[in-house]
Design an enzyme around this catalytic site. Structure first.
Site, PDB file in Angstrom:
ATOM      1  N   THR A  36      26.169  16.376 -18.241  1.00  0.00           N
ATOM      2  CA  THR A  36      25.502  15.150 -17.795  1.00  0.00           C
ATOM      3  C   THR A  36      26.481  13.985 -17.698  1.00  0.00           C
ATOM      4  O   THR A  36      26.585  13.321 -16.663  1.00  0.00           O
ATOM      5  CB  THR A  36      24.391  14.780 -18.806  1.00  0.00           C
ATOM      6  OG1 THR A  36      23.565  15.936 -18.998  1.00  0.00           O
ATOM      7  CG2 THR A  36      23.542  13.651 -18.289  1.00  0.00           C
TER       8      THR A  36
ATOM      9  N   ALA B 175      41.642  -2.293 -11.644  1.00  0.00           N
ATOM     10  CA  ALA B 175      42.630  -1.666 -12.540  1.00  0.00           C
ATOM     11  C   ALA B 175      44.057  -1.868 -12.052  1.00  0.00           C
ATOM     12  O   ALA B 175      45.004  -1.751 -12.833  1.00  0.00           O
ATOM     13  CB  ALA B 175      42.335  -0.170 -12.665  1.00  0.00           C
TER      14      ALA B 175
ATOM     15  N   LYS C  52      26.865   6.536 -35.298  1.00  0.00           N
ATOM     16  CA  LYS C  52      27.228   5.302 -34.598  1.00  0.00           C
ATOM     17  C   LYS C  52      27.377   4.136 -35.579  1.00  0.00           C
ATOM     18  O   LYS C  52      28.303   3.324 -35.460  1.00  0.00           O
ATOM     19  CB  LYS C  52      26.181   4.994 -33.535  1.00  0.00           C
ATOM     20  CG  LYS C  52      26.129   6.046 -32.419  1.00  0.00           C
ATOM     21  CD  LYS C  52      24.840   5.942 -31.615  1.00  0.00           C
ATOM     22  CE  LYS C  52      24.767   6.986 -30.521  1.00  0.00           C
ATOM     23  NZ  LYS C  52      23.414   7.094 -29.923  1.00  0.00           N
TER      24      LYS C  52
END
Lengths: 436, 436
Positions: A13, A33, A205
């Protein structure tokens, strides 16, 4: 300059999202960038599926070590997940002198100390914005944006599955088991949802944020972890009556005796913004001594939101590789020689929707005339509110909400409305933004 | 290594904040930046007041050019404001090879193109996180955190004065003029509030975000600017009836024909998070094609919130000066040799508040017994909710919210409650976080 070469380990995914967004936005990303960013090679056990995602132009292999060994690859993106093979591959990539970008919160929360030390020693970066709260740039905010602060605490809704379940339990008054099944059916919860519903994912987390906030090593084993499986619908109702919502929070806090690190369901005052974060969304509140409270909100999971964070890390690394210190981040995000000359539109060309308040005579046919002017000009009406005239009043307020229309057109229509003899005062016009 | 030397031009509200936060958090900031950051010199017209802020250890001069000319100064922080002398000084600092940090949104929105070009050519950085939304790291999020995205639109509450006024108008049903006077009395609005209430300040900030989002030059002269001075209390009421709040939004959007850049009062659906941002707080919503919606919330003004942003820029520059690319931002925000060994507390030592649900016999004296156990252990009660027993029921629910208490103590008290013969089922305990 040759585009920087990225090797992808795992293209499920998130990997597909990274590939698709890099390709779709390649021009803008390169303008930011200062150099192109290209997926040069992909490793995935299912090579056929992987090849169908990336097309024939990108080399796909089964063995991740081939990607790591490829001298043309500058950055390795690890999207395999888990503590096992992912750890070995990440250490191998570091040893091979590759920068690493990862979304693997579990691995970093448990083995972060080893991995960061290896990277530091080898002089490469391990970037992990995608590991916490998906597309929300919370790692960057904590590591760079809030560096002035003594962080006091962080509290976050950092697991979308459980927040979706809690929102549904509250909205529909259902118990946990029922809603979990529904969430699984809708794809918001995995077939084996243990890591989510038991709070383990949120604790991974929180562990990472705790380390960053307080300068302590990651220590997942010290986290207190409690999930939402035992929550009853009636407690959500009672909490509501008392002015609270129940959310699964990841919390880390500087206390007098040490650092708190805990994940558990929590009552939160309903008037707090974070209490109103619904469905699969994430939000992190950071309390700093100088900045006060900040809140960072967005999608915490999903293919492209997570890819957004992975690619931000790729841009960071590319900028560091490519530019000297003073030119690392362009002042206006895009390289100075890559600015666009796209014009700022005059206000007449702006398309938005409108709130109109007309002071009108309280007599038959006024509404028809006013809305007729809208219809003639193709201005579509969203809602009308007509205040009832008070006893003995001969005037009243007519409120109209429109759908989207060019401002120039709207102004012409307002001009015609204003000319009607039944419109008795200057029309009030306020723009309306759905922000959806 | 010698601390990096900062010269401050102007030491009013924000300058004092920068000085105080840098001093108060100097140890943590150094552990993050890898090097100390020190105010080496200050220029202010009121030298006596300036000296009283910084103490005798810091040299204070009247002429800002002395700071710029000082070869020991690495970074100049411009906090004078306005378009005039500030522009000259900033260009002089750049020409002298100094990096510049500024909170001056007006200057950048109008003269940004000239200033950024000069900085680019001279190889120095002009950092301006503090110019937009105070302490919220929105510039960093846009320039670095969301670089993967094609930005679709940005909408922000980016002026605290007007948001405070609108919140008060709505809460109290008062008209603009009345609330403005109150805001001035409380210090939320300046004596001359024109820039705030006419939308000019918000337009400066929207102009900067527009340039960063879409890679166009700053062009404040093209912005549409409309303030809140003509808003009537009745429109706020009507909007409310229709499910909307009125907010002063700075909006920039990619439309088919060009870029929209506009500031005006807007109706926003009341259920959106941003519609619930009240008082002097700021919030910016960013819509990106990959990440979806993100929201960034915090204090948009004030001494220390703005200082938080200024110092984040100082840390950024210090890290770039001091470290090689791979080690610029430490993995865990703090330098690897500066990690803390502070312990993660066991859960018993955590202090928080609690929601308890007890299934009790519906008889006299139960509440007294239960609350007595709390009192004996020093557990202070915040609220009690006792459900009325239904007809013929012999049991009911007793809900207790406590004030802060050590979890170990709470567990002991719960144990004693559980032992009461009138408590008929396992007690439900959910933690409560005020997040204030």
């Amino acid at each position: 300059m040759k585009p920087i070469q990225v090797g992808l380990l795992g293209i499920g995914t998130v990997g597909s999202g990274v590939f698709n967004v890099l390709r779709r936005n390649q021009e803008e990303i390169q303008r930011r960038a200062g150099r192109g960013i290209e997926i040069g090679m992909v490793a995935d056990l299912d090579t056929a599926r992987a090849q169908s995602v990336v097309g024939s132009g990108v080399k796909v292999v089964k063995d991740a070590r081939e990607v790591i060994a490829n001298p043309d690859i500058d950055i390795v993106v690890e999207l395999i997940g888990g503590y096992g093979i992912a750890r070995e591959l990440m250490l191998a990539a570091i040893a091979a002198g590759k920068h690493v970008v990862t979304a693997n919160k579990a691995l970093l929360a448990v083995h972060g100390t080893e991995i960061f030390a290896a990277a530091h020693q080898r002089g490469v970066m391990v970037a992990f914005e995608a590991a916490v709260a998906g597309g929300i740039p919370i790692i960057k905010s904590l590591r760079e944006g809030l560096t002035a602060n003594r962080i006091e605490w962080i509290a976050g809704i950092i697991n979308g599955t459980t927040n979706f379940i809690l929102s549904e339990m509250r909205d529909k008054g259902l118990d946990f088991d029922v809603v979990l099944k529904e969430a699984q059916r809708l794809g918001y919860a995995e077939a084996d949802p243990t890591f989510d519903i038991e709070g383990v994912d949120a604790a991974h987390k929180a562990t990472i944020m705790s380390a960053i906030a307080f300068g302590i090593p990651v220590q997942f084993d010290k986290a207190y972890v409690e999930g939402i499986t035992k929550l009853a619908a009636q407690d959500i109702r009672y909490a509501e009556q008392l002015g609270y919502r129940i959310k699964l929070l990841g919390i880390t806090k500087r206390a007098t005796k040490g650092i708190e690190l805990r994940v558990h369901p929590s009552l939160v005052p309903a008037r707090r913004l974070i209490a109103n974060v619904e469905g699969a969304m994430n939000a992190v509140v950071v309390q700093g001594d100088a900045v006060g409270t900040t809140l960072h909100y967005g999608k915490g999971a999903g293919s492209e939101p997570t890819a957004s964070a992975v690619i931000a890390d790729l841009v960071d690394i590319t900028r560091l590789h490519t530019a000297d210190a003073a030119h690392r981040v362009p002042h206006l995000a895009f390289q100075p020689d890559q600015m666009s000359s796209e014009a700022v539109l005059p206000m007449d060309e702006v398309v938005t929707s409108y709130y109109l308040r007309l002071r009108v005579a309280d007599e038959a046919g006024v509404l028809a005339k006013v809305t007729g002017l809208c219809a003639d000009a193709g201005v579509s009406i969203d809602a009308v509110l007509q205040r009832e005239a008070g006893e003995g009043e001969r005037q009243t307020d007519l409120i109209i909400l429109t759908h989207n229309v060019r401002e120039g057109t709207m102004n012409e229509v307002i001009g015609r409305m204003q000319a009607l003899p039944t419109v008795l005062a200057p029309i009030v016009r306020i723009r309306k933004e759905e922000l959806a």
